[in-house]
Write a protein that holds these residues in place. Structure first.
Motif, PDB file in Angstrom:
ATOM      1  N   SER A  45      -4.227 -10.920  -2.991  1.00 19.22           N
ATOM      2  CA  SER A  45      -3.096 -10.243  -3.481  1.00 19.22           C
ATOM      3  C   SER A  45      -2.296  -9.896  -3.863  1.00 19.22           C
ATOM      4  O   SER A  45      -1.882  -9.227  -4.656  1.00 19.22           O
ATOM      5  CB  SER A  45      -2.992 -10.037  -1.435  1.00 19.22           C
ATOM      6  OG  SER A  45      -2.206  -8.466  -1.109  1.00 19.22           O
ATOM      7  N   PRO A  56      -1.889  -9.056   1.614  1.00 17.07           N
ATOM      8  CA  PRO A  56      -2.986  -8.145   1.887  1.00 17.07           C
ATOM      9  C   PRO A  56      -3.716  -6.835   2.354  1.00 17.07           C
ATOM     10  O   PRO A  56      -2.670  -6.847   3.112  1.00 17.07           O
ATOM     11  CB  PRO A  56      -4.277  -9.471   2.479  1.00 17.07           C
ATOM     12  CG  PRO A  56      -3.048 -10.398   2.458  1.00 17.07           C
ATOM     13  CD  PRO A  56      -1.262 -10.140   2.587  1.00 17.07           C
ATOM     14  N   ASP A  57      -4.228  -5.891   1.892  1.00 12.85           N
ATOM     15  CA  ASP A  57      -4.485  -4.719   2.428  1.00 12.85           C
ATOM     16  C   ASP A  57      -5.555  -4.798   3.561  1.00 12.85           C
ATOM     17  O   ASP A  57      -5.902  -6.227   3.674  1.00 12.85           O
ATOM     18  CB  ASP A  57      -4.916  -3.350   1.969  1.00 12.85           C
ATOM     19  CG  ASP A  57      -6.077  -4.103   0.409  1.00 12.85           C
ATOM     20  OD1 ASP A  57      -6.802  -4.674   0.880  1.00 12.85           O
ATOM     21  OD2 ASP A  57      -6.584  -3.147   0.016  1.00 12.85           O
ATOM     22  N   LEU A  74      -9.140  -5.603   2.658  1.00  7.39           N
ATOM     23  CA  LEU A  74      -9.253  -7.443   1.354  1.00  7.39           C
ATOM     24  C   LEU A  74      -8.924  -8.744   2.972  1.00  7.39           C
ATOM     25  O   LEU A  74     -10.201  -9.358   3.001  1.00  7.39           O
ATOM     26  CB  LEU A  74      -7.970  -7.845   0.731  1.00  7.39           C
ATOM     27  CG  LEU A  74      -7.846  -9.768   0.461  1.00  7.39           C
ATOM     28  CD1 LEU A  74      -9.193  -9.462  -0.468  1.00  7.39           C
ATOM     29  CD2 LEU A  74      -6.642  -9.310  -0.561  1.00  7.39           C
ATOM     30  N   MET A  87      -9.316  -4.888  -6.791  1.00  5.76           N
ATOM     31  CA  MET A  87      -7.887  -4.626  -6.538  1.00  5.76           C
ATOM     32  C   MET A  87      -7.006  -4.215  -7.972  1.00  5.76           C
ATOM     33  O   MET A  87      -6.010  -3.731  -8.192  1.00  5.76           O
ATOM     34  CB  MET A  87      -7.381  -5.994  -5.950  1.00  5.76           C
ATOM     35  CG  MET A  87      -7.529  -6.528  -5.039  1.00  5.76           C
ATOM     36  SD  MET A  87      -6.575  -8.145  -4.292  1.00  5.76           S
ATOM     37  CE  MET A  87      -7.751  -9.051  -5.660  1.00  5.76           C
TER      38      MET A  87
END
Length: 394
Positions: A19, A27-28, A31, A53
């Protein structure tokens, strides 16, 4: 790595590294969910996640930040004669839209340098001397060899210039350091000899050759400047404001008020020898097909993400791993490696028995698989011999 052991990242550490590397942030949710499900292990899983990404808005912004680092536009460009604040913003948008297009439409390394298009509106096109573009919206425009690609962006040309004049040294260093990973130390001559100028109008290139060219200071400056001056001169068709030109004011214009023709051609030194070039477009054609430049692009991204350069140790760690017993154990967890070396495609003398010991398997692997690191490019070459081309490629 400590004591020869390699530390394996946890799934969440992998997610964090991915990320920050490709989004520039934490990180989202998607993820993190993949890390929780242990779906960040295989090359296919990692590749798919990186592609996802990099096609997001954050991913595009992060790639454009890398491009700015790569061509040294990350510190911005100051307003200068012939270059206003609004024009600088248009140039920055031109770079961003190129980065965006490369990410969204699977642009290859070659397209970064020779795309045959750029992004313009009427104002920026007029600044570049390009006709046939109207309106205030930036749009994709097919262009000739004078424009298109990272080395032909107005932002790149303006950022590697001085306030009023171009800088062969800044431009040459940018290309050599960023695209060929050549390092330059401190000047070897702290007190160079005062240059002698000819009693006539001289170009910017002639001025710099007098200051630090092959004959200046007994040739001591030339040890480094042979890689800068001619390389930077290839961009001399573009002035400090990023405009294309065929002539320039004499460097000593106050004394000799003349316009002089630009000479952008010259020798381009490479590890394999000298290649003649006409201008920076020829360098833009060299970079994508040059192995050292391909490696340097990846190395530059490493430096951009982690804040320090790769010194080649990673490559040697990989090679040592390939030569180790550990890789044999890793590859043979399901008996795959034994099957390869015990293949019926081999003769009775060369192939291993199905019940071969781990020691025998490692000795066989070690005689048939080897890896070398190129000392210049740091590219790893792996040579593998098996009983069929398909098995060797596997």
């Amino acid at each position: 790595a400590e004591g020869g052991n390699v530390y394996q990242l946890t799934p969440f550490e992998v997610a964090t590294a991915l990320s920050y590397g490709f989004l520039g942030t934490t990180p989202d949710v998607e993820l993190l969910a993949k890390a929780q499900r242990n779906e960040l292990q295989t090359e296919q899983q990692l590749g798919a996640e990186i592609e996802r990404m990099m096609r997001t808005e954050r991913g595009i912004e992060q790639f454009n930040r890398f491009v700015s680092y790569y061509v040294k536009t990350n510190r911005g460009v100051q307003e200068k004669p012939g270059l206003s604040g609004p024009m600088i913003q248009l140039m920055a948008q031109e770079q961003y839209l190129l980065s965006r297009n490369l990410m969204l439409f699977n642009g290859m390394f070659e397209e970064m340098f020779t795309p045959r298009y750029t992004y313009l509106n009427q104002a920026l096109a007029a600044h570049y001397g390009i006709g046939g573009v109207s309106g205030s919206e930036m749009r994709k425009v097919a262009v000739d060899d004078k424009r298109g690609g990272l080395l032909h962006l107005g932002m790149t040309q303006a950022a590697t210039s001085d306030y009023q004049a171009t800088s062969l040294v800044k431009r040459g260093i940018m290309i050599r350091e960023q695209m060929f990973c050549r390092e330059f130390g401190a000047p070897v001559e702290a007190d160079p000899t005062d240059p002698t100028y000819p009693p006539r109008a001289i170009t910017t290139r002639e001025y710099w050759d007098s200051v630090n060219g092959e004959q200046a200071s007994g040739g001591r400056c030339w040890q480094c400047h042979q890689y800068m001056n001619d390389t930077g001169s290839s961009m001399e068709h573009y002035d400090a404001a990023g405009r294309y030109r065929l002539e320039e004011q004499a460097h000593n214009y106050a004394q000799y008020p003349q316009m002089l023709p630009i000479k952008a051609s010259g020798p381009f030194l490479m590890a394999t020898g000298t290649e003649p070039i006409n201008d920076v477009r020829d360098i833009a054609n060299i970079v994508p097909r040059n192995p050292a430049s391909q490696f340097c692009m990846a190395d530059s991204y490493f430096r951009f993400v982690f804040g320090n350069k790769s010194d080649g140790k990673d490559a040697f760690i990989v090679v040592n791993y390939i030569r180790s017993r550990t890789i044999v154990s890793d590859l043979n967890q399901d008996g795959w490696l034994t099957k390869v070396f015990a293949s019926e495609n081999g003769d009775l003398i060369s192939r291993l028995p199905d019940d071969a010991s781990r020691e025998a398997l490692w000795r066989t692997f070690n005689t048939r698989v080897d890896a070398q690191v190129d000392s210049v490019s740091r590219l790893i070459t792996v040579n593998a011999r098996a009983f069929s081309p398909e098995e060797a490629n596997e």
